[in-house]
Design an enzyme around this catalytic site. Structure first.
Site, short mmCIF file in Angstrom:
data_model
loop_
_atom_site.label_atom_id
_atom_site.label_comp_id
_atom_site.label_asym_id
_atom_site.label_seq_id
_atom_site.Cartn_x
_atom_site.Cartn_y
_atom_site.Cartn_z
CG ASP A 161 -18.67 19.02 1.98
OD1 ASP A 161 -19.47 19.96 1.85
OD2 ASP A 161 -17.81 18.73 1.11
CB CYS B 134 13.40 -7.83 0.50
SG CYS B 134 12.71 -9.24 1.38
CG HIS C 252 7.74 -9.55 2.00
ND1 HIS C 252 9.07 -9.20 1.91
CD2 HIS C 252 7.20 -8.63 2.86
CE1 HIS C 252 9.33 -8.15 2.67
NE2 HIS C 252 8.21 -7.79 3.25
CB SER D 70 -1.61 24.81 -1.07
OG SER D 70 -2.22 23.62 -0.59
CD GLU E 195 9.10 -11.70 -3.16
OE1 GLU E 195 9.93 -10.92 -3.64
OE2 GLU E 195 8.27 -11.34 -2.28
#
Length: 363
Positions: free
Chosen positions: A198, A73, A48, A302, A50
Site C-alpha cells: 500500500d 497524583c 496536569h 498473531s 488539576e
C-alpha cells in the site's frame, strides 16, 4: 464528572506515557452551581489537568469542589503533586473516579487530601474512567499498551479482491472516522506486507489535526520495507519505528537509521517469528499506551491469537466480495467454536451506508 471525562478525551494520543485526565472546579452558589475552572492534561503529559483547572479558577477555587477523572497524583515528578496543589488552593471537596494504578500513587493522593480535612468521594463514573485510560492501566498491570484493531472490510469480512484491489472498500465518512482513531492513539502499527503493497503515509490528515499524527510502526522482521517508501522518506517529520528481528543486515540497518528510522529488536518466539507480546512490551517500555493496528491479516491474526487485542473497530461496507478475496484476519488454527476469542459489542453507528461496530475484549 461527565464533563471532566469529556475534557480528558482531548488528551488521548497526546499525553503518553501519562494518562489523559480532566478536571472541573465547581462552586456551589445560592442560585446554581457554577463552573469556575476547567483543565485537561496537556500534550506531552504536562501540565496536569488539576494544575490547568486551578490556574483558570484562581481565587475562586477556595472552598470549591474539584471533579477529577483520575485520582490526583501524590508524588513529585517534573512537577509537584496535584493533590498538594488542590490542598494549597483551598479546595473543600474532591470527587474522583478511580484509584491511579501507578505504584507511586495507588491511593496516596486520596489519602493526602483526606489527611488535610478535604472531603473525598470516590468511584464516580469509575467504569467510564477505566475505559478512557485503559491503555495506561494496562501498561501498569500487564506492561503492554491497549491494542485497538481497526478493520475496513466487506460484509463477508474481505479487505480486497483476489487480485489485491482494495481502494476504496468503505466510504469517505468511514475513512474520516478512521483518521479520528489515529488522532487518539499514540502509535499506529501495520505489517510489512501492508507497508510494502500500500505504501501508506499512516498520518492523520483531517483539517487541523495534522499535528496529532501518531508514531508510525511497521512489524518488519526481515527489514523488507523499501528505503524509498513514503514512511522512510518523511521519517524525520513524523517518527517511524521498525520492529525487527535481531541479526539483520547491518548495512540495511544503518541505512534506515541514517533516514531517521528507529529500529527496535524483538526476539523471536519458538516458531522463529516475531514475538508480538514481547513487541507490545517493548512499545510500553518506550512510553506507548495506545496502539492502533490497521493491517494486515497475518499481523491481526498473531495479535488475536496471543490475546493482545483489546478493542476492535470494524468498518463494513454493504458489499460482498466472496471467498476468493483477502480475509481481514488470517488463519487462527481454531478447531472448536469455544476456542475462538470472544468480543462484546459496545456500540454501532451508521456512516453514509457503511456500518462501524465497536467491540471490547470479552472476559
Amino acid at each position: 464528572m461527565k464533563m471532566a471525562l469529556t475534557l480528558a478525551r482531548r488528551g488521548l494520543g497526546q499525553v503518553a506515557p501519562n494518562p489523559a485526565v480532566g478536571c472541573v472546579i465547581v462552586r456551589e452558589e445560592s442560585d446554581a452551581p457554577r463552573v469556575v475552572g476547567r483543565g485537561w492534561t496537556q500534550p506531552g503529559g504536562r501540565p496536569h489537568a488539576e494544575t490547568e483547572a486551578l490556574a483558570r479558577a484562581g481565587a475562586l477555587a477556595k472552598g470549591a469542589t474539584a471533579y477529577v477523572s483520575l485520582e490526583p497524583c501524590s508524588h513529585h515528578g517534573k512537577t509537584g503533586p496535584c493533590a498538594e496543589a488542590l490542598i494549597e488552593a483551598g479546595i473543600a471537596r474532591v470527587v474522583g473516579t478511580i484509584t491511579d494504578p501507578n505504584p507511586e500513587v495507588a491511593g496516596r493522593g486520596f489519602a493526602m487530601l483526606q489527611a488535610k480535612g478535604i472531603e473525598v468521594t470516590e468511584n464516580v463514573c469509575a467504569a467510564d474512567a477505566y475505559y478512557l485510560n485503559e491503555g495506561f492501566f494496562l501498561t501498569m498491570s500487564e506492561r503492554r499498551p491497549l491494542v485497538t484493531l481497526k478493520i475496513a472490510s466487506s460484509l463477508d469480512g474481505r479487505t480486497a479482491t483476489h487480485d489485491g484491489h482494495s481502494r476504496w472498500i468503505t466510504g469517505e465518512a468511514s475513512r474520516y472516522r478512521g483518521h479520528l482513531l489515529r488522532a487518539t492513539h499514540d502509535a499506529i502499527l501495520v505489517g510489512s506486507a501492508t507497508a510494502i503493497v500500500d505504501d501508506p503515509e499512516l498520518t492523520c490528515r483531517l483539517p487541523g489535526l495534522g499535528g496529532r499524527s501518531p508514531i508510525r510502526i511497521v512489524a518488519d522482521g526481515r527489514l523488507r520495507l523499501p528505503l524509498t517508501s513514503k514512511l522512510v522518506r518523511d521519517a524525520r517529520q513524523v517518527p517511524v519505528w521498525l520492529l525487527t528481528l535481531p541479526g539483520g543486515d547491518e548495512n540495511r540497518r544503518k541505512a534506515f537509521e541514517e533516514c531517521g528510522v528507529t529500529l527496535i529488536d524483538i526476539d523471536p518466539d519458538k516458531g522463529g517469528v516475531m514475538n508480538m507480546r514481547g513487541a507490545m512490551e517493548a512499545l510500553a517500555a518506550r512510553g506507548i499506551t495506545r496502539v492502533l493496528v490497521e493491517g494486515g491479516a497475518r499481523l491481526a491474526a498473531s495479535l488475536v491469537r496471543d490475546h493482545l487485542v483489546d478493542r476492535i473497530e470494524w468498518f463494513q461496507a454493504p458489499k460482498v466480495i466472496g471467498g476468493d478475496g483477502y480475509p481481514a484476519i488470517a488463519a487462527l488454527g481454531i478447531k472448536k467454536i469455544d476456542e475462538a476469542p470472544g468480543f462484546v459489542l459496545r456500540a454501532t453507528a451508521s456512516l453514509d451506508g457503511d456500518t462501524v461496530a465497536s467491540f471490547v475484549r470479552g472476559t
